[in-house]
Design an enzyme around this catalytic site. Structure first.
Site, PDB file in Angstrom:
ATOM      1  N   GLU A   1      77.467  23.905 -69.417  1.00 44.95           N
ATOM      2  CA  GLU A   1      78.145  22.634 -69.157  1.00 44.95           C
ATOM      3  C   GLU A   1      78.751  22.147 -70.469  1.00 44.95           C
ATOM      4  O   GLU A   1      78.048  22.070 -71.480  1.00 44.95           O
ATOM      5  CB  GLU A   1      77.142  21.591 -68.647  1.00 44.95           C
TER       6      GLU A   1
ATOM      7  N   CYS B   1      79.478  14.188 -65.391  1.00 42.60           N
ATOM      8  CA  CYS B   1      78.912  15.363 -64.705  1.00 42.60           C
ATOM      9  C   CYS B   1      79.934  15.946 -63.745  1.00 42.60           C
ATOM     10  O   CYS B   1      79.962  17.152 -63.531  1.00 42.60           O
ATOM     11  CB  CYS B   1      77.631  14.977 -63.988  1.00 42.60           C
TER      12      CYS B   1
ATOM     13  N   GLU C   1      69.796  14.299 -60.186  1.00 45.33           N
ATOM     14  CA  GLU C   1      71.258  14.424 -60.334  1.00 45.33           C
ATOM     15  C   GLU C   1      71.493  14.977 -61.727  1.00 45.33           C
ATOM     16  O   GLU C   1      71.390  14.251 -62.709  1.00 45.33           O
ATOM     17  CB  GLU C   1      71.928  13.042 -60.230  1.00 45.33           C
TER      18      GLU C   1
ATOM     19  N   GLY D   1      70.515  13.130 -65.329  1.00 48.32           N
ATOM     20  CA  GLY D   1      70.523  13.554 -66.728  1.00 48.32           C
ATOM     21  C   GLY D   1      70.602  15.059 -66.826  1.00 48.32           C
ATOM     22  O   GLY D   1      71.140  15.725 -65.936  1.00 48.32           O
TER      23      GLY D   1
ATOM     24  N   LYS E   1      64.254   3.200 -66.662  1.00 47.81           N
ATOM     25  CA  LYS E   1      64.092   3.728 -68.022  1.00 47.81           C
ATOM     26  C   LYS E   1      65.474   4.266 -68.370  1.00 47.81           C
ATOM     27  O   LYS E   1      65.903   5.307 -67.884  1.00 47.81           O
ATOM     28  CB  LYS E   1      63.029   4.836 -68.058  1.00 47.81           C
ATOM     29  N   HIS E   2      66.195   3.519 -69.192  1.00 46.15           N
ATOM     30  CA  HIS E   2      67.569   3.909 -69.503  1.00 46.15           C
ATOM     31  C   HIS E   2      67.580   4.820 -70.738  1.00 46.15           C
ATOM     32  O   HIS E   2      66.584   4.928 -71.452  1.00 46.15           O
ATOM     33  CB  HIS E   2      68.413   2.653 -69.757  1.00 46.15           C
ATOM     34  N   ALA E   3      68.728   5.456 -70.978  1.00 48.79           N
ATOM     35  CA  ALA E   3      68.860   6.313 -72.163  1.00 48.79           C
ATOM     36  C   ALA E   3      68.691   5.467 -73.424  1.00 48.79           C
ATOM     37  O   ALA E   3      69.156   4.319 -73.485  1.00 48.79           O
ATOM     38  CB  ALA E   3      70.217   6.998 -72.150  1.00 48.79           C
ATOM     39  N   SER E   4      68.080   6.047 -74.441  1.00 52.38           N
ATOM     40  CA  SER E   4      67.723   5.285 -75.645  1.00 52.38           C
ATOM     41  C   SER E   4      68.927   4.797 -76.438  1.00 52.38           C
ATOM     42  O   SER E   4      68.793   3.874 -77.242  1.00 52.38           O
ATOM     43  CB  SER E   4      66.836   6.140 -76.556  1.00 52.38           C
TER      44      SER E   4
ATOM     45  N   ASN F   1      76.029   7.981 -69.928  1.00 54.29           N
ATOM     46  CA  ASN F   1      77.489   8.220 -69.833  1.00 54.29           C
ATOM     47  C   ASN F   1      78.241   7.184 -68.996  1.00 54.29           C
ATOM     48  O   ASN F   1      79.360   6.808 -69.339  1.00 54.29           O
ATOM     49  CB  ASN F   1      77.790   9.663 -69.386  1.00 54.29           C
TER      50      ASN F   1
HETATM   51  P1  NAP Z   1      69.237  13.521 -70.957  1.00 59.34           P
HETATM   52  O1  NAP Z   1      69.009  13.812 -72.371  1.00 59.34           O
HETATM   53  O2  NAP Z   1      68.564  14.341 -69.953  1.00 59.34           O
HETATM   54  O3  NAP Z   1      68.834  11.984 -70.749  1.00 59.34           O
HETATM   55  C1  NAP Z   1      68.866  11.366 -69.478  1.00 59.34           C
HETATM   56  C2  NAP Z   1      67.695  10.417 -69.381  1.00 59.34           C
HETATM   57  O4  NAP Z   1      66.488  11.173 -69.323  1.00 59.34           O
HETATM   58  C3  NAP Z   1      67.548   9.486 -70.576  1.00 59.34           C
HETATM   59  O5  NAP Z   1      67.067   8.245 -70.115  1.00 59.34           O
HETATM   60  C4  NAP Z   1      66.516  10.188 -71.423  1.00 59.34           C
HETATM   61  O6  NAP Z   1      65.810   9.317 -72.272  1.00 59.34           O
HETATM   62  C5  NAP Z   1      65.608  10.748 -70.361  1.00 59.34           C
HETATM   63  N1  NAP Z   1      64.845  11.924 -70.779  1.00 59.34           N
HETATM   64  C6  NAP Z   1      65.257  12.954 -71.557  1.00 59.34           C
HETATM   65  N2  NAP Z   1      64.300  13.874 -71.638  1.00 59.34           N
HETATM   66  C7  NAP Z   1      63.248  13.426 -70.905  1.00 59.34           C
HETATM   67  C8  NAP Z   1      61.963  13.933 -70.600  1.00 59.34           C
HETATM   68  N3  NAP Z   1      61.556  15.117 -71.060  1.00 59.34           N
HETATM   69  N4  NAP Z   1      61.133  13.206 -69.813  1.00 59.34           N
HETATM   70  C9  NAP Z   1      61.546  12.031 -69.331  1.00 59.34           C
HETATM   71  N5  NAP Z   1      62.753  11.480 -69.577  1.00 59.34           N
HETATM   72  C10 NAP Z   1      63.600  12.180 -70.352  1.00 59.34           C
HETATM   73  O7  NAP Z   1      70.752  13.567 -70.543  1.00 59.34           O
HETATM   74  P2  NAP Z   1      71.948  12.786 -71.236  1.00 59.34           P
HETATM   75  O8  NAP Z   1      72.315  13.511 -72.453  1.00 59.34           O
HETATM   76  O9  NAP Z   1      71.587  11.361 -71.358  1.00 59.34           O
HETATM   77  O10 NAP Z   1      73.094  12.907 -70.100  1.00 59.34           O
HETATM   78  C11 NAP Z   1      73.910  14.002 -70.001  1.00 59.34           C
HETATM   79  C12 NAP Z   1      73.488  14.900 -68.864  1.00 59.34           C
HETATM   80  O11 NAP Z   1      73.344  14.173 -67.654  1.00 59.34           O
HETATM   81  C13 NAP Z   1      74.528  15.941 -68.543  1.00 59.34           C
HETATM   82  O12 NAP Z   1      73.922  17.171 -68.284  1.00 59.34           O
HETATM   83  C14 NAP Z   1      75.211  15.383 -67.290  1.00 59.34           C
HETATM   84  O13 NAP Z   1      75.888  16.311 -66.523  1.00 59.34           O
HETATM   85  C15 NAP Z   1      74.092  14.760 -66.598  1.00 59.34           C
HETATM   86  N6  NAP Z   1      74.586  13.738 -65.652  1.00 59.34           N
HETATM   87  C16 NAP Z   1      74.497  13.988 -64.325  1.00 59.34           C
HETATM   88  C17 NAP Z   1      74.979  13.078 -63.399  1.00 59.34           C
HETATM   89  C18 NAP Z   1      74.871  13.337 -61.921  1.00 59.34           C
HETATM   90  O14 NAP Z   1      75.034  12.399 -61.150  1.00 59.34           O
HETATM   91  N7  NAP Z   1      74.598  14.553 -61.478  1.00 59.34           N
HETATM   92  C19 NAP Z   1      75.565  11.910 -63.837  1.00 59.34           C
HETATM   93  C20 NAP Z   1      75.642  11.683 -65.220  1.00 59.34           C
HETATM   94  C21 NAP Z   1      75.126  12.602 -66.128  1.00 59.34           C
HETATM   95  P3  NAP Z   1      66.124   9.252 -73.854  1.00 59.34           P
HETATM   96  O15 NAP Z   1      67.539   8.813 -73.992  1.00 59.34           O
HETATM   97  O16 NAP Z   1      65.151   8.265 -74.332  1.00 59.34           O
HETATM   98  O17 NAP Z   1      65.913  10.641 -74.367  1.00 59.34           O
END
Ligand code: NAP
Length: 452
Positions: A357, A260, A226, A204, A152-155, A129
């Protein structure tokens, strides 16, 4: 890995992934780099970090276009993100040595003090994001602390992942101090379990956080998480209602609502609720959704088709459960992932818009009987990331801030991150902190030294 432009649905580029052998080689390289990097004085690390800030500013246009193309944020917000990354680099270049200076403590020894030594290789699993900011928020303090980073960034943002590594290389950082691993989520476990990797931070979703923390826990490695939020935006009867409503629309629609710390639940005292709803609907209705490259657009598309469909489903379920649709509630156009700014009123606990959320431009208005009830509603959430309180009485705002269960409370202001302040959450929003004094000390060995 494939980058798809969410504004058009077109494939931008395909990127090859790192296989297990590449990953092993890159982790070993990081471990070797750490041995020299931990001995590098702060002054030299600071010169390199300032150089990274320069690279960010010099090629701001290119980095910004890349962010916009890969995840759909408006060009103006991508430029602001690049600037903020430069700021965080400069801030830690100037302040890391002070924040990590040894602390003397009087004991029965002739001298005793606490040192803050780096841990080694730290893995950062990051979301799409804020594809630059989230990474620099991790990298600037941690590299200044003497750690080395693996990303390891988002895909869906592979171009950004590689661009960030390029920025550190161009700035002159030694090879291996910052490395991008082009791997899917399924390959993260092996990285966490690698002996060379000492800690992991994840920004994430909750499921990703739970999975990474469980693996790291079983390997006895420290984590910072986070995660998501459902931030309350509390409007008391003595606030400037029109100003609060205008700021509410900004707070909800930052990054097309995909933040977030975007305000999500607008908890308003009953006696001013109608006035607030009217002004909030008007402000949300004025926002222009369109091509993120067009400087007239306030909001671009959502970042991915699956996220758009999820958001659409959440709004439908919220309306079916009794929320009143006061604005929007639909996709826009047949190309790209566009969704209209939406306002749901009469939202109550139990409604999906209250409990979940919502990662998009959808505001849920909740009515409260009085200030105490507003705080009760604010805290009746699984999440606890940020909160804001709008009131004509800042002293009262400060008192109420103490009663809110969240990692940050802003009085008469929109919640934002700042390199000088710790950032993080409680409850299902995660644990640990990034930024500020507390953030830079998360991945260090807090070492007591006692001398006779
Ligand atoms: P996400 O699906 O959890 O992905 C975040 C990262 O984690 C990506 O690099 C993803 O890789 C990886 N990932 C996903 N599942 C995993 C697993 N089982 N094992 C290891 N790595 C894994 O989240 P998102 O959709 O990208 O982001 C949205 C979420 O992040 C929202 O809930 C938001 O509130 C939260 N967020 C929080 C903050 C904060 O500072 N608190 C800031 C920004 C966002 P892939 O892309 O390869 O799946």
């Amino acid at each position: 890995m494939r980058a798809i432009n969410p504004a058009t649905g077109e494939v931008i580029q395909e990127y090859p992934e790192h296989g297990p052998e590449d990953v092993a080689r890159l982790i070993a390289r990081a471990g070797k780099a750490f041995l020299a990097w931990r001995e590098t004085p702060f002054s030299k690390r600071a010169i390199l970090m300032k150089s990274a800030a320069r690279v960010l500013r010099e090629s701001r246009g290119a980095w910004s276009r890349l962010m916009t193309m890969e995840m759909g944020k408006t060009l103006a917000s991508a430029e602001a993100e690049a600037d903020k990354c430069a700021w965080v680099c400069e801030y830690y270049a100037d302040n890391a040595e002070r924040l990590l200076a040894a602390e003397k403590t009087a004991t029965d020894g002739s001298e005793s003090f606490v040192r803050f030594d780096p841990l080694g290789t730290v893995l950062a699993v990051m979301p799409w994001n804020f594809p630059f900011w989230q990474v620099f928020r991790f990298a600037a303090p941690n590299l200044m602390a003497g750690n080395v980073g693996l990303l390891k960034h988002a895909s869906n943002v592979p171009g950004c992942a590689l661009a960030i590594e390029k920025i550190f290389m161009r700035a002159g950082f030694p090879e291996g101090v910052f490395t991008t691993l082009m791997i899917p989520g399924s390959a993260v476990e092996a990285v966490i379990r690698h002996d060379e990797v000492k800690a992991v931070t994840l920004t994430g979703s909750e499921p990703a956080g739970k999975s990474v923390a469980a693996i790291a826990g079983s390997a006895l490695k420290k984590t910072v998480l986070e995660l998501g939020g459902s931030d309350p935006f509390i409007v008391l009867h003595d606030a400037d209602i029109e100003e609060a409503a205008a700021q509410a629309a900004v707070a909800r629609c930052i990054n097309a609502g995909q933040s977030c710390i975007a305000a999500k639940r607008f908890i308003v005292e009953e006696k001013v609720a109608e006035r607030f709803e009217k002004a909030f609907v008007a402000a949300m209705g004025r926002l222009k959704v369109g091509d993120p490259m067009d400087r007239k657009s306030d909001l671009g598309p959502l970042a991915r088709k699956d996220l758009l469909m999820e958001l659409e489903g959440q709004v439908k379920r919220s309306v079916a459960a009794g929320a009143r649709l006061a604005l929007g509630g639909k996709r826009l156009g047949d190309k790209g992932c566009y969704y209209s700014p939406t306002v749901l009123c009469d939202v109550v606990p139990g409604n999906p818009a209250f409990e979940e959320e919502i990662f998009g431009p959808v505001g849920a208005v909740v009515r409260a009987k009085d200030a105490s009830h507003a705080i009760e509603l604010a805290n009746r959430s699984r999440f606890g990331l940020g909160a804001s309180i709008w009131t004509g009485n800042a002293e009262m705002g400060k008192v109420l801030a103490g009663r809110i269960e969240s990692g940050a409370v802003f009085v008469n202001g929109i919640v934002k991150s700042d390199p000088r302040l710790p950032f993080g959450g409680v409850k299902a929003s995660g644990y640990g902190r990034e930024l500020g004094l507390y953030g830079i000390r998360e991945f260090v060995n807090i070492k007591s030294v006692w001398v006779k």
